[in-house]
Design a protein around this motif. Sequence first.
Motif, PDB file in Angstrom:
ATOM      1  N   ALA A  17      66.777  65.608  32.992  1.00 15.90           N
ATOM      2  CA  ALA A  17      68.206  65.295  32.939  1.00 15.90           C
ATOM      3  C   ALA A  17      68.952  66.325  32.112  1.00 15.90           C
ATOM      4  CB  ALA A  17      68.408  63.891  32.361  1.00 15.90           C
ATOM      5  N   VAL A  18      68.387  66.743  30.986  1.00 22.56           N
ATOM      6  CA  VAL A  18      69.023  67.767  30.154  1.00 22.56           C
ATOM      7  C   VAL A  18      69.151  69.066  30.932  1.00 22.56           C
ATOM      8  CG1 VAL A  18      68.685  69.233  28.124  1.00 22.56           C
ATOM      9  CG2 VAL A  18      68.324  66.768  27.954  1.00 22.56           C
ATOM     10  N   GLN A  19      68.065  69.460  31.608  1.00 23.02           N
ATOM     11  CA  GLN A  19      68.071  70.707  32.366  1.00 23.02           C
ATOM     12  C   GLN A  19      69.133  70.696  33.457  1.00 23.02           C
ATOM     13  OE1 GLN A  19      64.158  72.177  33.644  1.00 23.02           O
ATOM     14  NE2 GLN A  19      65.003  72.409  35.705  1.00 23.02           N
ATOM     15  N   ARG A  20      69.223  69.580  34.178  1.00 17.27           N
ATOM     16  CA  ARG A  20      70.187  69.526  35.279  1.00 17.27           C
ATOM     17  C   ARG A  20      71.616  69.401  34.782  1.00 17.27           C
ATOM     18  NH1 ARG A  20      66.510  65.970  39.581  1.00 17.27           N
ATOM     19  NH2 ARG A  20      65.254  67.764  40.234  1.00 17.27           N
ATOM     20  N   ALA A  21      71.807  68.749  33.649  1.00 16.32           N
ATOM     21  CA  ALA A  21      73.160  68.689  33.070  1.00 16.32           C
ATOM     22  C   ALA A  21      73.605  70.075  32.640  1.00 16.32           C
ATOM     23  CB  ALA A  21      73.177  67.726  31.887  1.00 16.32           C
ATOM     24  N   GLU A  32      77.047  76.162  36.109  1.00 17.94           N
ATOM     25  CA  GLU A  32      77.485  76.580  37.438  1.00 17.94           C
ATOM     26  C   GLU A  32      78.925  76.167  37.699  1.00 17.94           C
ATOM     27  OE1 GLU A  32      74.541  75.243  40.212  1.00 17.94           O
ATOM     28  OE2 GLU A  32      72.994  76.566  39.410  1.00 17.94           O
ATOM     29  N   ALA A  33      79.322  75.005  37.205  1.00 19.38           N
ATOM     30  CA  ALA A  33      80.725  74.603  37.351  1.00 19.38           C
ATOM     31  C   ALA A  33      81.637  75.563  36.600  1.00 19.38           C
ATOM     32  CB  ALA A  33      80.917  73.179  36.831  1.00 19.38           C
ATOM     33  N   ARG A  34      81.219  75.968  35.419  1.00 23.74           N
ATOM     34  CA  ARG A  34      82.023  76.905  34.634  1.00 23.74           C
ATOM     35  C   ARG A  34      82.116  78.247  35.339  1.00 23.74           C
ATOM     36  NH1 ARG A  34      86.215  78.524  31.918  1.00 23.74           N
ATOM     37  NH2 ARG A  34      85.772  80.163  30.398  1.00 23.74           N
ATOM     38  N   PRO A  71      62.263  75.683  35.996  1.00 26.62           N
ATOM     39  CA  PRO A  71      63.507  76.003  35.289  1.00 26.62           C
ATOM     40  C   PRO A  71      64.633  76.332  36.248  1.00 26.62           C
ATOM     41  CG  PRO A  71      62.011  77.863  35.217  1.00 26.62           C
ATOM     42  CD  PRO A  71      61.242  76.731  35.850  1.00 26.62           C
ATOM     43  N   ARG A  72      65.849  76.113  35.790  1.00 21.58           N
ATOM     44  CA  ARG A  72      67.012  76.423  36.628  1.00 21.58           C
ATOM     45  C   ARG A  72      67.073  77.930  36.881  1.00 21.58           C
ATOM     46  NH1 ARG A  72      71.346  76.858  32.064  1.00 21.58           N
ATOM     47  NH2 ARG A  72      70.055  76.321  30.297  1.00 21.58           N
TER      48      ARG A  72
END
Length: 941
Positions: free
Chosen positions: A193-197, A203-205, A935-936
Amino acid sequence: MRMTIESDPSYPAHWEADVVLRDGGTARIRPITTEDAGRLVSFYEQVSDESKYYRFFAPYPRLSDRDVHRFTHHDYVDRVGLAATIGEDFIGTVRYDRIGPDGRPASAPADEAEVAFLVQDAHQGRGVASALLEHIGAVARERGIRRFAAEVLPANTKMIKVFTDVGYQQKRSFEDGSVHLTLDLEPTAESLAVQRAREQRAEARSVQRLLAPGSVAVVGVSRSGAGVGAAALRNLRDSGFHGHLYAVNEAVTRDLLDGVRAYRTVEAIGAPVDLAVIAVPADRVPDAVAACGEHGVQGLVVLSAGYGDSGPAGLARQRELLRQVRSYGMRLIGPNAYGVINTAPDVELNASLTPAPMPVRGRTGLFTQSGAIGIALLSALLRRGEGLSSFVSAGNRADVSGNDILQYWYEDEATDVALMYLETLGNPRKFTRLARRTAAVKPVVVAKGGRHTPAGHVVPGTRLSEDTVSALLRQAGVIRVDTVTELVDVGLLLSSQPLPAGPRIAILGNSESLGVLTYDACLAQGLRPLPPLDLTTAASPEDFRTSLASALASDDCDAVIVTAIPWVSEHALADDLADALREAVAGTPGKPVAVVHVELAELVQALSATRGPADEPPAHPADATPAHPAADALRTPAAPAAPGRAASTPEPDRIPSYPAAERAVKAVAEAVRYGQWRRALADAGQVPEYEDIDEAGAAAQLAGLLADVDGGAVLTLSDWDARELLARYGIRVLPTLPAPSPDAAVRAAEVLGYPVALKTTAPHLRHRADLGGVRLDLTNEAELRRSYEELTDALGKPAELQPVVQPMVPRGVDTVVRSVIDPAAGAVLSFGLAGVASELLGDTAHRLVPATDRDAAALIRSIRGAPLLFGWRGSDPVDTPALEATLLRLSRLVDDHPEVIAVTLEPVVVAAEGVCALSATVRVAHPPARGDLGPRTLPSY
């Protein structure tokens, strides 16, 4: 520096990754090599004395030759170093050293390592250390390391926070003046959850920086005012962009081009540039990108063509473009893009080829991969009075994709509805994950165009059929439509109307025939229409208002469709009709309303005109026939959004209208299904735990089976191994004994016990009972020998038929259960009835793994042949709970063990009590180094 496996066979190239940092910029993470000595020294010289002290616990002004050698020479197993880079420069490093129980250097099987970071001060706060920790953790797990140990000075609060916020299970103690941290590297729900947040925010930024720049430069503006660059500059200027705008032309001889300050180069601008729109020929783009990168530009929109859309040479040019853009930490929309639009009142950006006036401000976001489709969608939305919050046409989609835009829309308060035209799904697994999260708060409507990968879209392929992809998208809450017309129709309804509470539809209007057509269309869409209310052709606006208000107030319906045909002469009544409908809706809000109106051929052109602002008359061409007032009056422009307005709040004064009953009903039906999905989220189910599952035993068995299998090879398990593996997860497969001769068949039957079944297993006859390759209920040796002779006489020699003997099981419904790991979509669970008819009709349902108990229940009920399981035509219902358990156990198997890449259970006989698989095919392979829990990272096509 680009290391290759050819130059160093031990170099793990798959550890290289591009990542988006917290501020929206990008960096590249890669292993440190022996060639990085100079870069490491330069990097260390730029780190502050305080950061050096925190890293080494003492003043350490410079690295010795021995330090440099140690930090650049790794075996990539027990000693690993990674660097975060922008261009050729290091901005952060991390390394681990495997240690034993005594804390001294060790090798496998020791499973603990000491880890340490160092981030350049200028880049601290950008999330560099967090990204490095994700990647070094994945590397460590791949190398058999299960725990990290770290020593951190108490004053180094930033680094302590990096460790404590990652979400891993950890222990913390204070020893000898330092904080000692131990992190368990096994991924947890919290760490994921931390990784995806973090991924979502970064990515939104990055998209927000592209859509809301403070300054824009258009590179490639012709002095004559012709061409793509000049058009983009004019559109930016005429849109009223609130930031600084610059034109760049290397041959410019005057200060202004089209009234915009002009410069020969980006560097000559002498001020920050956030976004550059590049419109030069493809062979000159690399120079333009380099100039932008050196100037610190944050993002690019490349309008230039001649890349993946122009053949293999262009494809190679596109890959090099992406590598160059990311080397400067920038993001890219394009190439071959149509551009971006942001209607926010403090931005008003039209960095696209859409001429002024740009779309009005609204609550709908639009993403397209095709410029031509983008033009069509913008035109259709404009004609029907729909405004936009943002628009992105990504062209060849070399970098920024629909996934990035979903990340942005998820938290964008200006967007209530997401419309997407996609030709490819580069990462279906990630797309469905992001779409599911976004659809939980706002509708996501997707029209998917290409059945095959178009030119320029360099994405990994998927083996899944279009029907499977559609099923998975719907499971994620995506509203999948077939055409761009449906995309607009559904978007109009969702952006202006509340979600229906159910499928009951009231129909009223002044045409009995149109009401009947609407009623039939509702039935075809699986809705529950009420008998149409015919107001007759003499109905007045007041009649419409009264009837609509009554329908909206009734507890018997969930939505209302109003049908209207034009008056012959009393056109003035049409405006009154629109006002009457709005008055009824305002008086009883909470249910969606759609209007079906009949268009006359001679009014088509006039109906395409968009109604202007409320205080202005409709903007019809002077020589056009006026649009029919009833339809036109309903097309009001999108009202400005109120500050702080909650997402998915419809605009109360807008009622969508449609020129055909089928289109209106389709839009309403999609809203009904989406509303049902949203309500089902409240009880999404759970992945059950089974006490009899032997996960450790299955892991050991798979490790043994794959011990001598090459990395890229696939192993099909023997029947014995497959049954053993499945049994560890409580999945029963009927024992099977080979029968290469009549005598062998008799011996097999004696072992298994009569009655038995004799069947062929040759590939061309397998699972084809219709071809006569199966004999059932053989109760003694004589029957078995006679059946064996009949089979071989009719179908061929035993060596060709490969006969087997199985014990009989209770009769039931034959089904097929499958799971396959698709390279793009991940693990998929499938279910259908066995037999040629189901296969021919494609009557198969799908769910993503891991499946919940609600998923399994829905899966078996979603096929068209499902009634056969529940007592169709007086037959006995079968044991569907046992079937659901089989599906869930198989889901657990493939989710727990990524080595299992495909399982087919066919047939699975579902009896009145219990289920049994008659045969099983299991394929296994070494799992990929990086799975979905890795990892992302940005995709690299």
